[in-house]
Structure formats: structure tokens, C-alpha cells
Scaffold this motif. Structure first.
Motif, short mmCIF file in Angstrom:
data_model
loop_
_atom_site.label_atom_id
_atom_site.label_comp_id
_atom_site.label_asym_id
_atom_site.label_seq_id
_atom_site.Cartn_x
_atom_site.Cartn_y
_atom_site.Cartn_z
N ARG A 5 -55.72 30.11 40.29
CA ARG A 5 -56.73 30.64 41.21
C ARG A 5 -56.57 30.01 42.59
NH1 ARG A 5 -61.35 32.42 37.83
NH2 ARG A 5 -62.42 32.64 39.80
N PHE A 6 -56.78 30.85 43.59
CA PHE A 6 -56.71 30.37 44.98
C PHE A 6 -58.09 30.56 45.61
CE2 PHE A 6 -52.57 32.30 43.94
CZ PHE A 6 -51.77 31.17 44.01
N PHE A 7 -58.50 29.56 46.39
CA PHE A 7 -59.82 29.65 47.00
C PHE A 7 -59.77 29.63 48.53
CE2 PHE A 7 -60.93 28.35 42.72
CZ PHE A 7 -62.03 29.14 42.48
N ALA A 8 -60.79 30.26 49.10
CA ALA A 8 -61.05 30.24 50.54
C ALA A 8 -59.78 30.63 51.33
CB ALA A 8 -61.62 28.90 50.96
N ARG A 11 -56.69 31.66 49.40
CA ARG A 11 -56.73 33.01 48.85
C ARG A 11 -56.33 34.03 49.92
NH1 ARG A 11 -61.89 33.57 47.63
NH2 ARG A 11 -62.16 34.19 49.78
N ASP A 12 -56.85 33.82 51.12
CA ASP A 12 -56.49 34.72 52.22
C ASP A 12 -54.98 34.68 52.46
OD1 ASP A 12 -59.15 35.19 52.41
OD2 ASP A 12 -59.47 34.16 54.32
N SER A 55 -56.79 21.48 40.70
CA SER A 55 -57.49 21.14 39.45
C SER A 55 -56.81 21.84 38.29
CB SER A 55 -58.96 21.56 39.53
OG SER A 55 -59.06 22.97 39.58
N ASN A 57 -58.04 23.02 34.53
CA ASN A 57 -59.25 23.20 33.71
C ASN A 57 -60.45 22.52 34.35
OD1 ASN A 57 -57.70 24.65 31.91
ND2 ASN A 57 -57.15 22.82 30.75
N GLN A 58 -60.54 22.70 35.65
CA GLN A 58 -61.69 22.25 36.44
C GLN A 58 -61.82 20.74 36.57
OE1 GLN A 58 -65.19 24.48 35.26
NE2 GLN A 58 -64.24 26.40 35.85
N PHE A 60 -59.80 17.44 38.61
CA PHE A 60 -58.78 17.18 39.61
C PHE A 60 -57.49 16.71 38.95
CE2 PHE A 60 -62.73 16.51 42.16
CZ PHE A 60 -62.55 17.62 42.97
N GLU A 72 -56.18 26.70 33.16
CA GLU A 72 -56.56 27.31 34.44
C GLU A 72 -56.29 26.30 35.55
OE1 GLU A 72 -60.17 29.91 35.27
OE2 GLU A 72 -60.82 28.00 36.13
N ALA A 74 -56.30 25.54 39.73
CA ALA A 74 -56.87 26.05 40.98
C ALA A 74 -56.33 25.27 42.17
CB ALA A 74 -58.39 25.98 40.95
N MET A 76 -57.16 24.37 46.03
CA MET A 76 -58.38 24.36 46.83
C MET A 76 -58.19 23.65 48.16
SD MET A 76 -60.93 23.38 43.65
CE MET A 76 -59.93 22.01 43.07
N PRO A 78 -59.65 21.73 51.61
CA PRO A 78 -60.72 20.73 51.70
C PRO A 78 -62.10 21.40 51.63
CG PRO A 78 -59.05 20.30 53.35
CD PRO A 78 -58.69 21.61 52.72
N PHE A 79 -63.00 20.73 50.96
CA PHE A 79 -64.33 21.31 50.73
C PHE A 79 -65.18 21.26 52.01
CE2 PHE A 79 -63.52 19.21 46.41
CZ PHE A 79 -62.74 20.27 45.99
N GLU B 54 -68.54 30.05 49.57
CA GLU B 54 -67.87 30.42 48.33
C GLU B 54 -67.80 29.16 47.46
OE1 GLU B 54 -64.05 32.29 48.98
OE2 GLU B 54 -63.17 31.19 47.32
N ILE B 125 -66.92 23.79 47.20
CA ILE B 125 -67.69 24.82 47.92
C ILE B 125 -67.08 24.89 49.32
CG2 ILE B 125 -69.96 25.46 48.86
CD1 ILE B 125 -71.28 23.92 46.60
N TRP B 137 -62.53 29.87 58.08
CA TRP B 137 -62.89 28.96 56.99
C TRP B 137 -62.95 27.55 57.55
CZ3 TRP B 137 -64.83 30.42 52.60
CH2 TRP B 137 -64.49 31.66 52.05
#
Lengths: 82, 142
Positions: A5-8, A11-12, A55, A57-58, A60, A72, A74, A76, A78-79, B54, B125, B137
Motif C-alpha cells: 500500500r502507498f499513502f499520501a 500514492r500520487d 510497515s 502488518n502495521q 514499523f 501487508e 505499507a 508512508m 512523514p506523518f 488521510e 495520518i 501533501w
């Protein structure tokens, strides 16, 4: 199958949210990154950036973490919550 | 999760309701501290039209619960609640709420300060700022 999975912003950059990778033997995250980099050249460099968190399986994980069928993974940036 | 003390939700939240949930934990609570983060209209030299958040479903909730547990272990607090909104958030709306409760105020202040910093550090998040010039972002946590 490993679900990636790719985030933020990642993902773009990837253009997809999720990509499944069929796997036989378990492999390290570093090896998985190579396969992802082949599919998504735009991510190749940034995946190795120290600011990108990964991460499994959720939880780090690091480059030498082992991933196997059913996991799984991912990627990510930086938050920025809160 | 955990009697609703840790929540990630799209809709607006009630501060009062969260405080009541925390207060319900014990009659020994004598001090409650709330941190409320809200959406401001100006950031990095640009006017913000709205925000979008998100999260990584599952992992984000897990990290918030971890923060709650660690806060209870490491600070002398009785209970804590964390609520974070995701999705579209308009300027002026609330984003995040942390409520900490202890017998005496100082413990609640310290735990609350720690919790919001830790939330920004470990919770998957992400914030997107929508300006008139475009969308970006945000990838740092001030």
C-alpha cells in the motif's frame, strides 16, 4: 501474495493505492523494494529516503525485515497528523 | 476500540462528550486537560481553502491506542481520550482532541503535551493543504 500500500504523496507518485506481489519464498523488504522500483520507477529513489517509513502488518519495519505470503506492506511519507 | 476512548472519524466530534467519557473512568479525577487542534486559514505563506486528512486504517487506531496505554503507564494519569478526524475539514473546524485526566492538574498537563507530540511522531495520518494555487501533501510536523 504480498499486498503493498502507498499513502499520501507516495500514492500520487505511484498512481495506485495498492499493488499485489505474488511471492514464493519469503524475501527481505530490500528485495521487495527492488521489485516495486522496477514497477514504479518514480518511487525508486524516494523509497530509500530515510524519511520514508515502512510497515509490515502495521508494525514499523526495516530493510532487513522479512516479508512473506499474506503480509501487508505499507510505504508512508512523514506523518502530518494533529 | 477501548470503549470509544480512541477514535478516528470523519464527522465532527463533541468535546463535552469526550470529556464525559474520560470522567466516567473514575471519581478520583480532579483535573482535566484538553488539547484541541483546529484548521487555520494561513500556512507556509499561503491562504488555505480547506484541509484533507488521510490515515492508514487499522494502524492509525493502533498507534493512538498505544499512545493512550503508554501515557497511562508513564504519567500519573487516570484516563485519556484521543479523537482525530479524517477526510475533508473546513477552516475553523476541529481536527484533533486529546483529553487527559488525573487527580492533580500537573500530571494531566504533562501527559497531554506528550501525547500530541507523540501522535504527530508515530501515527500514520497525513494532511493535505488545499490552497487557491493547488494542493500539497504536508510532510513535516511542526
Amino acid at each position: 501474495m504480498i499486498t503493498v500500500r502507498f499513502f499520501a504523496t507516495l500514492r500520487d507518485m505511484a498512481g495506485v493505492e495498492v499493488k499485489d506481489y505474488p511471492v514464493g519464498e519469503p524475501l527481505t523488504l530490500k528485495e521487495l523494494k527492488k521489485r516495486i522500483g522496477d514497477d514504479f520507477p518514480a518511487l525508486r529513489e524516494i523509497m530509500d529516503s530515510r524519511s520514508i517509513l515502512v510497515s509490515v502488518n502495521q508494525e514499523f519495519a526495516k530493510d532487513d525485515s522479512v516479508v512473506r505470503d499474506g503480509d501487508e506492506v505499507a510505504f508512508m511519507p512523514p506523518f502530518s497528523g494533529g | 476500540m477501548t470503549d470509544g476512548l480512541v477514535r478516528i472519524q470523519k464527522g465532527v466530534f463533541s468535546i463535552e462528550e469526550a470529556v464525559e467519557r474520560v470522567k466516567g473512568a473514575s471519581k478520583g479525577i480532579g483535573g482535566i486537560v484538553c488539547f484541541l487542534g483546529s484548521a487555520r486559514d494561513f500556512s507556509r505563506g499561503k491562504e488555505i481553502v480547506r484541509l484533507e486528512f488521510e490515515h492508514y486504517p487499522g494502524m492509525a487506531e493502533k498507534k493512538l491506542e498505544e499512545i493512550r496505554q503508554r501515557a497511562k503507564e508513564n504519567f500519573n494519569i487516570i484516563e485519556m481520550a484521543i479523537v482525530h478526524r479524517v477526510g475533508r475539514i473546513e477552516i475553523g473546524e476541529d481536527i484533533v482532541l486529546i483529553v487527559t485526566a488525573s487527580a492533580h492538574r500537573n500530571d494531566a498537563f504533562m501527559a497531554c503535551e506528550w501525547a500530541i507530540s507523540e501522535l504527530k511522531r508515530i501515527t500514520p495520518i497525513w494532511k493535505k493543504e488545499i490552497t487557491r494555487e493547488g494542493e500539497v501533501w504536508i510532510s513535516e510536523t511542526p
